[in-house]
Design an enzyme around this catalytic site. Structure first.
Site, PDB file in Angstrom:
ATOM      1  N   ASP A   1     -32.477 -43.269  41.447  1.00  0.00           N
ATOM      2  CA  ASP A   1     -33.506 -43.859  40.603  1.00  0.00           C
ATOM      3  C   ASP A   1     -33.505 -43.090  39.269  1.00  0.00           C
ATOM      4  OD1 ASP A   1     -35.546 -45.437  39.650  1.00  0.00           O
ATOM      5  OD2 ASP A   1     -36.817 -45.232  41.410  1.00  0.00           O
TER       6      ASP A   1
HETATM    7  C1  BGC Z   1     -38.075 -47.571  39.145  1.00  0.00           C
HETATM    8  C2  BGC Z   1     -37.034 -48.451  39.816  1.00  0.00           C
HETATM    9  C3  BGC Z   1     -36.269 -49.222  38.775  1.00  0.00           C
HETATM   10  C4  BGC Z   1     -35.670 -48.271  37.779  1.00  0.00           C
HETATM   11  C5  BGC Z   1     -34.818 -48.937  36.718  1.00  0.00           C
HETATM   12  C6  BGC Z   1     -37.501 -46.781  37.998  1.00  0.00           C
HETATM   13  O1  BGC Z   1     -38.504 -46.166  37.276  1.00  0.00           O
HETATM   14  O2  BGC Z   1     -38.608 -46.701  40.115  1.00  0.00           O
HETATM   15  O3  BGC Z   1     -37.666 -49.295  40.741  1.00  0.00           O
HETATM   16  O4  BGC Z   1     -35.277 -49.986  39.423  1.00  0.00           O
HETATM   17  O5  BGC Z   1     -36.713 -47.576  37.136  1.00  0.00           O
HETATM   18  O6  BGC Z   1     -35.582 -49.697  35.862  1.00  0.00           O
END
Ligand code: BGC
Length: 771
Positions: free
Chosen positions: A294
């Protein structure tokens, strides 16, 4: 009768081929077998050979580029030329093609970039939030959302979506509960599989398909205190029985990518966790795709302040500095680093110091290339810009209709005293409330490229759906500010608009009162410390309900709310969640009775915040709750231990009976099966759909077992007076459980079977599992 393998050993849901089986958005059609077929490409020898050839040619620097995933704001032409592996959040097809051209033509080995996006409940055509879709108890709702979202995303050049989000959660304070399927691993597994199949189709190589990334791996749905990103600490049996099954179901359905989570689990961060990433996912489950971290999750494993002076996030303290963070993440099993760049930047040094191995780096690269080959990116790296720039490619009339059906099917009727609903479409309707004339919040927290101006407000929906006069009063306002500017005192703070709201209600025949949360209150980083309606909205409900008019409270929100006050004053309450682009039409379809509501709650609604966590599938205690006693597991100040609304609950404009629970046999050898059947009858006088639900309980086991576990459900559409028999086949995967050593055990003994149409189902039969 067919079996849909969704999890565990042979976790099975038997579908009877009724309208509910797999194509419910077009009721009556035969189930689409192709939609159920595995979507992962076969272990293709030619792909592996092409990867071997590439790996032989790649320099270490090129391999380190391949494991790098950059955001749209970060990526440069130089990254594309150097052979960066992935880019996310870029949605301009011209820019996507430009970067891709650089990667394909100018990078030494011509490896295309994988472009990714958060298409969670729609790209341009926005569907109800996943918690809403889960309320449909209809995998076709999730499948249709994923299919249309995939097509619209692929049209601009996206080939990977960061979806489905499958975090089981017992934590309604946590704003991200909206992104998943609620509190139950079985429902979550069925919906997860449906989303993967919807997005990937038979093969995500197809131009209108994308590869899915199942997230957030793992335990992210249970943060302490409900605060996003916070610590998770749990037993092995809980991890395996509650949180892992939807991931397994998604992988079995063909998901080829996984996103590791921000949180630590038992002290180990999700993206530096060899046990969950390598032992369970890659070794035990045989996952051969890749894991991306993430957003900055690798950097966040560093202690604060990090020993090396790199900027950026830090916190967990399992790594001293960036190089250590990169090494730990890669060696734990993370294959692709999102936003932070430690593996790429320090990889050579780490190899020289033997802190990472060449074989692990090669394995990470192999996994990424495998997904790119399966996606057909080497053959078709570019997007068709003319199609992408054609407005007719998005938000088609047909897709809007599907979104409208999905939204209406996701709504849950919580209360309907004196048959207040359906309202009379020829009468005069007052539409009142801070969210009544809203085209912004209805889109929910992952609106993708959805546009407010495309969304249908409830006010507009009521106008379109009725022939009587429609009037409007706002009552009060909610704040759409984000922290730190957001001040909860700005939410429906003043009652100055209440008199107008009351007068508007009084002048009409009936009232649709739209209250709830803003979309900024739901989703990532939106934990709330209360589950009440923000501000003075409950006072507004009281004031409008006091007019004595037929009032339906329509709730737009992304989490269970505490609604005792609302149900005490308003005769009818409809949980509409955030319904998406077609919000207003779907609300109008339901409140005027064009659609008979059939949604069921995928998560318990507490009476009061202090009951959290409250979930139907809890373990028993030695002192079960009994409010006539003292030394029992209860709240001193509550007269009942129950939630206000239980899991699986939802009303209809008709009535149903569930009867004749039968088992095909009373003993089941461990390798055998038992078929449970129940009859569902529409006992009212309008057509409607009920969700038949089957729960199990193992009363004597080596580990205390949940009081109920959902193991089968089916949405059954019935004409007045009509009955259908629904069958579920149970086997070892249904009666067994994981123990604290991570072993799936099937113990001999009695299994209780409960049937009904919510989690308090009382029809009961038993059978015995024998050796
Ligand atoms: C979130 C994810 C997301 C990623 C990319 C993160 O802050 O937890 O769910 O896919 O950002 O946007």
């Amino acid at each position: 009768m067919r079996r849909l393998a969704i999890s565990g050993a042979v976790l099975a849901l038997t579908l009877t081929g009724t309208a509910t089986a797999s194509t419910v958005l077009a009721p009556g059609r035969a189930p689409d077998e192709a939609a159920l077929a595995p979507t992962r490409g076969p272990a293709d020898r030619s792909i592996e050979q092409r990867i071997d050839q590439l790996l032989r040619k790649m320099t270490t620097a090129e391999k380190l580029q391949q494991v790098q995933l950059l955001s749209d704001g970060q990526v440069t032409d130089a990254d594309a030329k150097a052979g960066v592996g992935g880019v996310f959040s870029l949605t301009d097809p011209a820019k996507i093609n430009r970067l891709q051209r650089i990667a394909v033509r100018q990078s030494r080995l011509h490896i295309p970039i994988l472009f990714a996006y958060d298409t969670i409940h729609g790209y341009r055509t926005i569907f109800p939030v996943p918690l809403g879709a889960a309320s449909s108890f209809d995998p076709d709702v999730a499948r249709a959302d994923a299919r249309i979202g995939a097509r619209e995303s692929a049209t601009v050049g996206i080939k990977q979506v960061y979806s489905p989000m499958v975090d089981v959660s017992h934590e309604p304070r946590w704003g991200r509960i909206v992104e998943g399927n609620g509190e139950d691993p079985y429902l979550g597994s069925v919906m997860a599989a449906a989303r993967v199949k919807g997005a990937q189709g038979r093969s995500y190589r197809a131009p209108d398909r994308v590869v899915t990334s199942v997230k957030h791996y793992v335990g992210y749905g249970q943060p302490e205190g409900g605060r996003d990103y916070n610590t998770t600490d749990m037993s092995e049996q809980r991890l395996r029985n509650l949180y892992l099954p939807p991931f397994k179901a998604a992988i079995d359905a063909g998901a080829d990518t996984v996103m590791c989570s921000f949180n630590s689990i038992n002290g180990v961060p999700g993206c530096a966790n060899p046990y969950t990433e390598t032992t369970i996912l890659k070794k035990q489950w045989g996952f051969d795709g890749f894991i991306e971290s993430d957003y900055t999750a690798v950097a966040e494993t560093r202690a604060c302040p990090p020993r090396t002076p790199d900027e950026g996030p830090c916190g967990h303290g399992t790594a001293a500095d960036g190089p250590s963070a990169g090494a730990a993440a890669l060696m734990a099993g993370t294959d692709s680093e999102m936003v932070s760049t430690y593996i790429r930047d320090y990889g050579k040094q780490l190899l020289a110091q033997h802190r990472i191995t060449k074989s692990r780096l090669d394995d990470a690269v192999r996994r990424i290339l495998r997904v790119k080959f399966r996606a057909g990116l080497f053959e078709h790296p570019y997007v068709d810009q003319s199609k992408a720039s054609d407005p007719a490619s998005f938000l088609t009339a047909a897709d809007r209709r599907t979104a409208r059906t999905a939204a209406a099917r996701s709504m849950v009727l919580l209360q309907n005293e004196d048959a207040t609903l359906p309202l009379d479409p020829s009468a005069d309707t007052a539409v009142i409330g801070p969210l009544a004339d809203d085209q912004h919040d209805v889109l929910g927290p992952w609106w993708g490229q959805g546009r407010d101006e495309d969304a249908v407000s409830v006010l507009q929906g009521v106008r379109d759906g009725s022939t009587g006069t429609t009037t409007y009063a706002k009552g009060c306002s909610l704040s759409n500010e984000e922290p730190p500017a957001y001040d909860p005192a700005d939410d429906c703070a003043s009652d100055s608009g209440f008199a107008d709201a009351v007068a508007t209600a009084q002048a009409a025949d009936q009232v649709v009162l739209v209250v709830g949360e803003t979309r900024e209150m739901s989703g990532e980083a939106t934990t709330r410390s209360t589950l009440d309606l923000p501000g003075r909205q409950e006072d507004l409900v009281d004031a409008v309900a006091a007019t004595g008019k037929p009032v339906v409270v329509v709730l737009l929100n992304g989490r269970p709310l505490t609604l005792s006050g609302v149900v005490a004053s308003a005769p009818a309450v409809l949980e509409a969640w955030f319904p998406g682009t077609e919000a207003g039409h779907a609300v109008s379809d339901v409140v005027f009775g064009k659609v008979n509501p059939s949604g069921k709650l995928p998560v318990s609604f507490p009476q009061t915040l202090g009951q959290v966590p409250i979930y139907y599938n809890h373990e028993p205690t030695g002192r079960p709750c009994d409010v006539t006693q003292k030394y029992v597991s209860r709240y001193r100040d509550l007269r009942s231990c129950d939630p206000l609304f239980p899991f699986g609950f939802g009303l209809s404009y008709t009535t149903f009976s569930v009867s004749d629970l039968r088992l095909s046999r009373t003993t089941m050898p461990r390798t055998g099966r038992v078929v449970a059947s129940m009859k569902v009858t529409n006992t009212g006088d309008v057509a409607g759909a009920d969700v038949a639900q089957l729960y199990l309980h193992d009363p004597v086991a080596s580990i205390s077992q949940p009081v109920r576990r959902l193991r089968g459900f089916e949405r059954v559409a019935l004409q007045p007076g009509e009955s259908k028999v629904v069958r579920f086949t149970l086997d070892a995967s249904d009666v067994g459980f994981y123990d604290n050593r991570g072993k799936f055990v099937v113990e001999p003994g009695t299994i209780e079977v409960y049937a009904g149409d919510d989690s308090t189902a009382t029809l009961r039969r038993t059978f015995r599992v024998t050796r």
